[in-house]
Design an enzyme around this catalytic site. Sequence first.
Site, mmCIF file in Angstrom:
data_model
loop_
_atom_site.group_PDB
_atom_site.id
_atom_site.type_symbol
_atom_site.label_atom_id
_atom_site.label_comp_id
_atom_site.label_asym_id
_atom_site.label_seq_id
_atom_site.Cartn_x
_atom_site.Cartn_y
_atom_site.Cartn_z
ATOM 1 N N SER A 148 8.645 0.435 -30.356
ATOM 2 C CA SER A 148 10.029 -0.220 -30.042
ATOM 3 C C SER A 148 10.105 -1.519 -28.934
ATOM 4 O O SER A 148 10.723 -2.410 -29.335
ATOM 5 C CB SER A 148 11.047 0.845 -29.791
ATOM 6 O OG SER A 148 11.071 1.652 -30.790
ATOM 7 N N ARG B 66 -0.910 6.709 -31.325
ATOM 8 C CA ARG B 66 -1.379 5.421 -31.698
ATOM 9 C C ARG B 66 -2.888 4.989 -31.206
ATOM 10 O O ARG B 66 -3.753 4.356 -31.568
ATOM 11 C CB ARG B 66 -0.539 4.277 -31.245
ATOM 12 C CG ARG B 66 0.804 4.017 -31.990
ATOM 13 C CD ARG B 66 1.690 3.268 -31.320
ATOM 14 N NE ARG B 66 2.124 3.824 -30.224
ATOM 15 C CZ ARG B 66 3.268 3.567 -29.467
ATOM 16 N NH1 ARG B 66 3.981 2.622 -29.825
ATOM 17 N NH2 ARG B 66 3.457 4.343 -28.344
ATOM 18 N N HIS C 27 7.844 4.898 -36.489
ATOM 19 C CA HIS C 27 8.297 6.339 -36.411
ATOM 20 C C HIS C 27 8.423 6.846 -37.767
ATOM 21 O O HIS C 27 8.360 8.035 -37.920
ATOM 22 C CB HIS C 27 9.574 5.931 -35.768
ATOM 23 C CG HIS C 27 9.835 5.551 -34.331
ATOM 24 N ND1 HIS C 27 10.495 4.566 -33.848
ATOM 25 C CD2 HIS C 27 9.143 6.142 -33.115
ATOM 26 C CE1 HIS C 27 10.307 4.300 -32.635
ATOM 27 N NE2 HIS C 27 9.578 5.165 -32.287
ATOM 28 N N LYS D 96 18.946 5.532 -18.627
ATOM 29 C CA LYS D 96 18.187 4.645 -19.119
ATOM 30 C C LYS D 96 18.977 3.538 -19.917
ATOM 31 O O LYS D 96 19.991 3.761 -20.417
ATOM 32 C CB LYS D 96 17.217 5.429 -19.953
ATOM 33 C CG LYS D 96 16.174 6.195 -19.348
ATOM 34 C CD LYS D 96 14.954 6.495 -20.189
ATOM 35 C CE LYS D 96 13.924 7.266 -19.343
ATOM 36 N NZ LYS D 96 13.007 8.070 -20.210
HETATM 37 O O1 PNS Z 1 10.331 7.401 -27.319
HETATM 38 P P1 PNS Z 1 10.211 7.979 -25.964
HETATM 39 O O2 PNS Z 1 10.766 7.318 -25.033
HETATM 40 O O3 PNS Z 1 8.596 7.934 -25.992
HETATM 41 O O4 PNS Z 1 10.586 9.392 -26.070
HETATM 42 C C1 PNS Z 1 10.557 10.172 -24.776
HETATM 43 C C2 PNS Z 1 11.164 11.357 -24.972
HETATM 44 C C3 PNS Z 1 12.660 11.357 -25.327
HETATM 45 C C4 PNS Z 1 10.653 12.098 -26.184
HETATM 46 C C5 PNS Z 1 10.790 12.496 -24.020
HETATM 47 O O5 PNS Z 1 11.063 11.313 -22.676
HETATM 48 C C6 PNS Z 1 11.401 13.849 -23.729
HETATM 49 O O6 PNS Z 1 10.961 14.694 -24.261
HETATM 50 N N1 PNS Z 1 12.723 13.608 -22.916
HETATM 51 C C7 PNS Z 1 13.223 14.811 -22.689
HETATM 52 C C8 PNS Z 1 13.390 15.305 -21.029
HETATM 53 C C9 PNS Z 1 12.262 16.334 -21.145
HETATM 54 O O7 PNS Z 1 12.250 17.403 -21.651
HETATM 55 N N2 PNS Z 1 11.433 16.099 -20.026
HETATM 56 C C10 PNS Z 1 10.268 16.948 -19.725
HETATM 57 C C11 PNS Z 1 9.069 16.449 -20.805
HETATM 58 S S1 PNS Z 1 7.700 17.528 -20.445
#
Ligand code: PNS
Length: 160
Positions: free
Chosen positions: A127, A90, A17, A41
């Site tokens: 993570s 990645r 990150h 979550k």
């Molecule tokens: O580290 P992660 O778990 O891959 O992060 C995922 C995250 C938080 C970036 C993604 O789930 C997100 O943007 N969530 C917010 C909800 C949202 O906007 N959902 C629609 C995405 S198209």
Amino acid sequence: MRRAVCPGSFDPVTHGHIDIVGRAAKLFDEVVVAVGVNASKNRLFTAEERIEMLREACAGMANVTVSSFSGLIVDFCREIDAQAIVKGLRGGNDYEYELPMAQMNSHLTGVETVFVPTTAALGYVSSSLVKEVATFGGDVTGLVPDAVLARLTTRLAERA
Ligand code: PNS
């Protein structure tokens, strides 16, 4: 002023990150690292703990701040007037997962997603893998900041 958001769960922040945030900070005037707060979550660290670890990790980056968001990432971007979302890739699996989200977010508000390839040496770091390896006693030194490693060791001991 070009402002970008680096969103994620950061449970906990890894050197993968930090690499992406640092490179985003060279591309944009301002970068806001945004910790997703989704009550449904199950996380190892609370949102406050994740934010604190990120603030420590990003302390040396002058144009980077850390915040949190709930709900849609596009609404957060609009709220803080960010033109782009930066995500690290990645490999192909990340691309398959991220592409529809980038397209949906673009459809919703026109916000752009910029994909940055992860530094090769960090391509296996996530993570979830860090937590799994550490849970079973594996050594994750060097994959997360030392302060995160200390918190991870303590939290896993509490949970054991
Ligand atoms: O580290 P992660 O778990 O891959 O992060 C995922 C995250 C938080 C970036 C993604 O789930 C997100 O943007 N969530 C917010 C909800 C949202 O906007 N959902 C629609 C995405 S198209």
